[in-house]
Design an enzyme around this catalytic site. Sequence first.
Site: not given
Lengths: 245, 245
Positions: B50, B52, B110, B197
């Site tokens: 999911r 962002d 990522y 992040r």
Amino acid sequence: MGNIMLVVAYDGTKYCGWQVQKNAITIEQKIYEACQKLFSREIKIVGASRTDTGVHALGQIVVLKVETSIPINKIPYAINAYLPEDIVIRDAKLVTSSFHPRYNAKNKTYEYKIYNSRFPLPQYNRYAHFYHKSLDIDKMKKAARYFIGEHDFKAFCSTGSSVKTTVREIYKCEVTVEDKMIVISINGNGFLYNMVRIIAGTLIDVGRGKIEPDYIIDIIDSKDRSKAGATAPAKGLTLIKINYD
Amino acid sequence: MGNIMLVVAYDGTKYCGWQVQKNAITIEQKIYEACQKLFSREIKIVGASRTDTGVHALGQIVVLKVETSIPINKIPYAINAYLPEDIVIRDAKLVTSSFHPRYNAKNKTYEYKIYNSRFPLPQYNRYAHFYHKSLDIDKMKKAARYFIGEHDFKAFCSTGSSVKTTVREIYKCEVTVEDKMIVISINGNGFLYNMVRIIAGTLIDVGRGKIEPDYIIDIIDSKDRSKAGATAPAKGLTLIKINYD
């Protein structure tokens, strides 16, 4: 105080090229307007390269003729404050009033990017030409070498341009590939109208097997635009750097 | 026929993240609508991650529950025909009906990109966080290593998420730099809300000298969100790949 030389990067997607023209938004005009606002007076700006609609730059060179008390190291910040996000002044330095960004340029480097994969990637949409059929990179590398040297590049020049001579010298023409992104890197003392994009289109023809690498010699010799490949799309092209003495 | 697994790339700039929600355009919704149009019937889609608002993907994994006579190798072309340019189906293959894109995921990779220069580049605006102050890369590389291993990452999780455990295992956390683009590449068995992040924001704090590399150990041990750095902007984050057995 002399003139100011600016190093400019831009995403050309939304602009009708570099040069100011009527009824169209250009990069030169945006920089001109930003400088007008900043300096609140008449200024003259001269760009090194008249990039076409959709072409990008990392190292366009611009000369500003203006008197100002703003310190030279603050100039990029000051102009950027009046520019949209897709145009950025990266550097500024003082040059003599005799310095001309086009006439004094020794050589220029362009890159043409081709994303060669079954499907496009959204992340590459703006800065690379998507080509889905398989390309023979070794043949493209071999063909690229034939462009190096001093040649009459009339076959690689779109009609409609008026130049004294179509002879140019290419110092480097190299094809590299990484993760399906093919990069044609080319450096020369000057480029004719659409020359890099026609070279890119011709190298694609070599890659897909339409022509053999050594046929590049014949195309150059022919001086016939119709013998070369199509003009590859503007968005794949980026002006990387202009070198001076 | 079983279910269909899709590999999806997207530019998240214009979307309110992955998951369908009221009064907002999401990537899941765009894919759902495209599939509805293509198959002309009710379908069910399940995404692996999911992501962002503003986060990008090169390898999001989606499972489609649908009966169709379209050959599997034609599925990407068929769905892409109904998708906007910033969402692309890159591959499709058949999977068993028990395959779940999230529960069966073994690990995910990522990348977080930071463009560290005096001025931003328009070409990097969409996919990298611009940071203008100088960063000590060696310290960032050293700090990155402390994230590797099985740890309770509660300090690197935004509040508002309800998970059974905040323990995750990181297999790789590496900082590389090329032409002023810093890339944090991280692979692990799972990630908490905003975890990558917050790790990026904390590594920036290390780079700018606010904290020392080995302070990462203390932050992890504290399990206190306020000890870690800020949540770095979404646009620098890309979901690269999800691996399965």
